[in-house]
Write an enzyme that holds these catalytic residues in place. Structure first.
Site, PDB file in Angstrom:
ATOM      1  N   ASP A  85       0.857  -1.172   0.000  1.00  0.00           N
ATOM      2  CA  ASP A  85       0.000   0.000   0.000  1.00  0.00           C
ATOM      3  C   ASP A  85       0.901   1.232   0.000  1.00  0.00           C
ATOM      4  O   ASP A  85       2.089   1.157   0.353  1.00  0.00           O
ATOM      5  CB  ASP A  85      -0.903  -0.025   1.240  1.00  0.00           C
ATOM      6  CG  ASP A  85      -1.881   1.130   1.251  1.00  0.00           C
ATOM      7  OD1 ASP A  85      -2.491   1.402   0.208  1.00  0.00           O
ATOM      8  OD2 ASP A  85      -2.018   1.772   2.312  1.00  0.00           O
ATOM      9  N   ASP A  89      -0.348   5.130   0.714  1.00  0.00           N
ATOM     10  CA  ASP A  89      -0.688   6.101   1.755  1.00  0.00           C
ATOM     11  C   ASP A  89      -0.632   5.449   3.129  1.00  0.00           C
ATOM     12  O   ASP A  89      -1.334   4.477   3.402  1.00  0.00           O
ATOM     13  CB  ASP A  89      -2.098   6.653   1.523  1.00  0.00           C
ATOM     14  CG  ASP A  89      -2.195   7.490   0.254  1.00  0.00           C
ATOM     15  OD1 ASP A  89      -1.444   8.463   0.152  1.00  0.00           O
ATOM     16  OD2 ASP A  89      -3.017   7.165  -0.617  1.00  0.00           O
TER      17      ASP A  89
END
Length: 342
Positions: A26, A28
């Site tokens: 991922d 963010d």
């Protein structure tokens, strides 16, 4: 889907970057926040890549194109090409393309990432409900997305046009804190229309399918900061996961996690990819990790010992998840977590 219920974090005698061929990372809250690299991310990813691990960046943020994300990562010191980036925009564009005719018009409520992904699938992005779209797609459009865009979506949906969403993350981490994500915008349209979108992003299968198709991963490790997207997505895809505590998840949320939100491994940040993971073992009525032993009591946890705070958290997870079984643990972890400084 029937899966064994995880009751404790896993251990690994190998560095995770050696035990898995591909990291599905991922962005963010894991690699960066508010555009700036998170501490230790650049160095850790560089070491993992040098050691032979394939790095792929999997994001529910549909705003930017893969090329823009790759350029940003490269500027941060993480050499990346567009093919290393998989977005929820790509996943939802594939989902739409499987249900509408080639060349069909799609009303876009979002940013350039959605438009590029739709064109890649041979679809035509449009801006108005009056353009006769055959589908509506909604994705994160940045903080300046206006109410008039939501209105266009509502007009089209009210006419029976199918509604799609790239993802439903309610929040997005930034440099100043936690801000509303695409899920909050989706709720606006849901309340106004009473409709229900088809969702492509994590934790749902379309995103995992898109990721595997684009990376060819055989032994993937999902690395994320969110229980309800990254970790649940790994659970749904039946692959292992590493939760890092650099984003939105805190210790209390982790202890209360139901089975689909329990990661395989827990670590402070991306340095956890470069090491083995300690075993959590039974110790009488409780669980021990490192110098800590955790026991689930009547209303709260008992934590004894000393050592690394993360070992204490892993022991607490084992006590909480075992006590909860197939549910979420409701015991008070406040005092135990405060002792660990978490």
């Amino acid at each position: 889907m029937s899966q064994t219920v995880r009751t404790r974090p896993g251990g690994s005698g190998q560095a995770l970057s050696e035990a898995y061929d591909t990291a599905l990372l991922d962005l963010d809250g894991v690699v960066y926040a508010g555009g700036s690299a998170i501490a230790y991310a650049v160095e850790s990813l560089g070491t993992a890549r040098t050691g032979g691990m394939h790095l792929a960046y999997v994001t529910n943020n549909a705003l930017r194109t893969p090329e823009a994300v790759a350029e940003h990562l490269t500027e941060l010191g993480i050499p990346t090409v567009a093919s290393d980036v998989i977005t929820s925009a790509q996943a939802v564009a594939r989902l739409i393309s499987e249900q509408v005719p080639a060349g069909a018009r799609v009303l876009v409520i979002g940013g350039e990432g959605l438009r590029v992904a739709l064109r890649e699938r041979g679809l035509e992005p449009v801006d108005s409900a009056e353009d006769e779209p055959v589908a509506v797609v909604q994705g994160y459009g940045g903080p300046d997305l206006t109410w008039s865009r939501f209105a266009e979506a509502c007009y089209a949906i009210a006419r029976g046009v199918p509604w799609f969403a790239s993802n439903t993350d309610l929040t997005i981490p930034g440099a100043r804190g936690i801000a509303p994500g695409n899920g909050a915008a989706v709720e606006v349209v849901r309340i106004a229309t009473g409709g229900e979108p088809q969702v492509a992003g994590k934790p749902l299968p379309p995103m995992h399918r898109e990721t595997i198709l684009r990376t060819g991963a055989e032994r993937p490790l999902v690395v994320g900061d969110r229980l309800d997207t990254d970790i649940e997505g790994a659970f749904n895809g039946e692959v292992d996961s590493l939760l890092v505590l650099t984003g939105v998840t805190d210790g209390a949320q982790l202890l209360a996690a139901p089975p689909q939100h329990r990661p395989t491994y827990v670590d402070a940040d991306l340095r956890g990819m470069l090491t083995g993971q300690p075993e959590v073992v039974e110790a009488g009525a409780g669980f021990r990790c490192g110098g800590w032993t955790a026991t689930a009591g009547g209303e709260e946890f008992e934590l004894t010992g000393e050592g690394e705070a993360l070992d204490g958290l892993r022991a607490l997870c084992a006590a909480a998840w075992t006590a909860a079984g197939e549910g979420g643990c409701e015991l008070d972890g406040g005092k135990a977590l405060a002792r660990l400084g978490l």
